[in-house]
Design a protein around this motif. Structure first.
Motif, PDB file in Angstrom:
ATOM      1  N   ARG A  68     -21.641  94.509  15.962  1.00 29.70           N
ATOM      2  CA  ARG A  68     -21.200  93.478  17.303  1.00 29.70           C
ATOM      3  C   ARG A  68     -19.789  93.859  17.856  1.00 29.70           C
ATOM      4  O   ARG A  68     -19.756  93.322  19.127  1.00 29.70           O
ATOM      5  N   SER A  72     -19.634  94.190  22.002  1.00 32.71           N
ATOM      6  CA  SER A  72     -18.712  93.160  22.518  1.00 32.71           C
ATOM      7  C   SER A  72     -17.923  93.761  23.765  1.00 32.71           C
ATOM      8  O   SER A  72     -17.557  93.271  24.681  1.00 32.71           O
ATOM      9  N   GLN A  73     -17.507  94.927  23.406  1.00 33.00           N
ATOM     10  CA  GLN A  73     -16.767  95.721  24.252  1.00 33.00           C
ATOM     11  C   GLN A  73     -17.465  96.743  25.081  1.00 33.00           C
ATOM     12  O   GLN A  73     -16.914  97.502  26.049  1.00 33.00           O
ATOM     13  N   TYR A 333     -25.108  87.592  16.491  1.00 31.09           N
ATOM     14  CA  TYR A 333     -24.876  86.576  17.416  1.00 31.09           C
ATOM     15  C   TYR A 333     -25.044  85.459  16.621  1.00 31.09           C
ATOM     16  O   TYR A 333     -25.363  84.310  17.294  1.00 31.09           O
TER      17      TYR A 333
END
Length: 481
Positions: A68, A72-73, A333
């Motif tokens: 994750r 996310s980046q 998530y």
């Protein structure tokens, strides 16, 4: 970089005058056996005892904490991190199958993990478990991959050999209520039946508005050998499956609901909602009421069969519903929500909070509830224990805040001790090590402030690391009424 990668022996211990005290406390726990009573390692890993396939499949792809952060980046998509769509949900086209390429993406993004518990766990795994001598980076990725590949091919790095090296005394897996437990039977036949035990997880059966609930009922009927398609048969089938888990060595049940509500319905209303669900006509409110009712029933069944009941509410699962439909659950998530406990747990605690055969371990993702609700509840009901900081709170500062928030009301002995809740097998010793260091630091402050003697702090640290988890998850005994 020419110097070999070596971890500081004082990592995560407090700075300044507290450090010598903390080091003495930590030294008493560092070598204790690991009691891992809540986790998600697949029993098949140990039953089959096959070599781990490659570094990416062992350390990267199954670790949603790690995946994750990279996603996310924008460093990669789930398919680029080796995550496949669930069966029937889409094509595997675009899914990275080159383990070395997945490993490179991880190493290229190593800087993203600065300050996170994932960084601590991975450092411990790479250096202390696998003997890696280089820090991950784009430049070192291939060399580390080759080093790990050679290491994983050795017999002493197979799952059971690592189990012994980790000092694991007992490991609890988490298994669907409909599981055939074949891998646990195989382990028992090999003499591992008391070392690797199942945990009864009935969530898909208790949420009647799930799209697959009817399919789950079919599987429950088959597994239990009784028709679960009416309410009475459903309860009977759940009891049968719980007995099968007890016979396989289970210590606990596990419940991951959105809310902590445990309100019991009368039998007629529960049966009506069950029939509405079978007809596909259940409302969200009815489904939620039924899930709370079933938590009450699970508590009642625990008084009958002695399984410890674990509850960890407060996660809104699969925040991106489209992504979950494609790639399945547990992909990073799941997002915490505020959770109310005082009123929600009142029905089950009034009914069973003083029952001699009921043990209830409650976790939270909402740390605002630590001192306001959970510590006062655990501080008065004999059946209840506070579970360790979990998921997003399973971090150095999260664990410190937990101790600071709950100890004055609940003390140390109304907690479960440390519970690692991991899917990443190789991270188990890293997580226990971090918890022992953080507890040593907290106890060192109490010693330095003359609120506790050093010998008491050492005894408490040993209890938190070893004795309390064993006490919180005893083997089931016949219920006494």
């Amino acid at each position: 970089m020419t110097d070999a990668w070596v971890l500081n022996p004082d990592r995560a211990l407090p700075a300044g005058e507290l450090r010598p005290i903390a080091k003495e406390i930590y030294s008493a726990t560092a070598g204790l056996p690991l009691v891992s009573m809540h986790g998600h390692v697949d029993a098949a890993v140990l039953a089959e005892d096959a070599p781990f396939p490659d570094p990416a499949q062992l350390l990267v792809v199954p670790d949603h904490y790690l995946v994750r952060m990279v996603v996310s980046q924008g460093g990669a998509t789930l398919p680029q991190m080796g995550v496949h769509p669930v069966s029937g949900a889409g094509s595997d086209a675009g899914v990275e199958t080159d383990a070395r390429a997945i490993w490179r993406r991880f190493c290229e993004n190593w800087h993203l993990f600065r300050g996170t518990p994932t960084r601590y766990w991975l450092e411990h795994e790479l250096v202390e478990v696998f003997g890696v001598t280089r820090r991950p980076s784009a430049e070192t990725a291939d060399a580390i991959y080759d080093e790990l590949t050679a290491t994983l091919a050795r017999p002493d790095f197979r799952p059971r050999a690592l189990f012994e090296r980790f000092g694991l005394e007992i490991l609890a897996t988490t298994d669907p209520a409909t599981a055939d437990l074949a891998h646990h039977r195989a382990l028992a036949a090999d003499g591992w039946g008391e070392r690797v035990v199942p945990t009864f997880r009935p969530d898909p059966l208790l949420h009647v508005d799930r799209p697959d609930w009817r399919t789950q009922l079919d599987a429950l009927s088959e597994a239990a050998g009784t028709d679960a398609h009416d309410y009475d048969g459903y309860l009977a089938a759940l009891r049968r499956r719980r007995r099968a888990f007890v016979e396989a060595g289970a210590r606990a049940t596990d419940h991951g609901h959105l809310l902590a509500d445990t309100t019991e319905l009368d039998a007629a209303e529960a049966g009506r909602i069950f029939r509405a669900a079978l007809a596909g006509e259940v409302s969200p409110a009815e489904a939620q009421a039924f899930s709370g009712h079933m938590l009450f029933q699970m508590a009642r069944m625990s008084t009958e069969d002695g399984l410890v009941m674990q509850l960890h509410p407060g996660s809104l699962r699969d925040h991106d519903r489209g992504l979950a439909a494609t790639f399945g659950q547990d992909k990073g998530y799941d997002i915490p929500v505020a959770t109310e406990y005082t009123r929600a747990l009142r029905p089950v605690l009034e009914a069973f909070g003083h029952h001699p055969s009921f043990r209830f371990v409650v976790f939270t993702l909402d740390e605002t509830s630590f001192s306001r609700e959970l510590a006062p509840l655990a501080g008065v009901y004999p059946a209840m224990r506070l579970g360790a900081p979990w998921w997003f709170l399973d971090s150095p500062d999260g664990m410190r805040r937990f101790r600071e928030a709950i100890t004055e009301t609940a003390g140390f002995y109304n907690t479960s001790g440390f519970v690692d809740d991991t899917r990443a097998y190789a991270s188990i010793p890293a997580r226990h090590d971090l918890a022992r260091r953080i507890d040593a630091g907290y106890l060192a402050r109490l010693v330095a402030e003359h609120r506790m003697e050093l010998d008491e702090a050492v005894e408490t640290a040993v209890d938190l690391a070893y004795h309390l988890p064993k006490a919180a998850y005893p083997a089931p005994a016949p219920a006494t009424v």
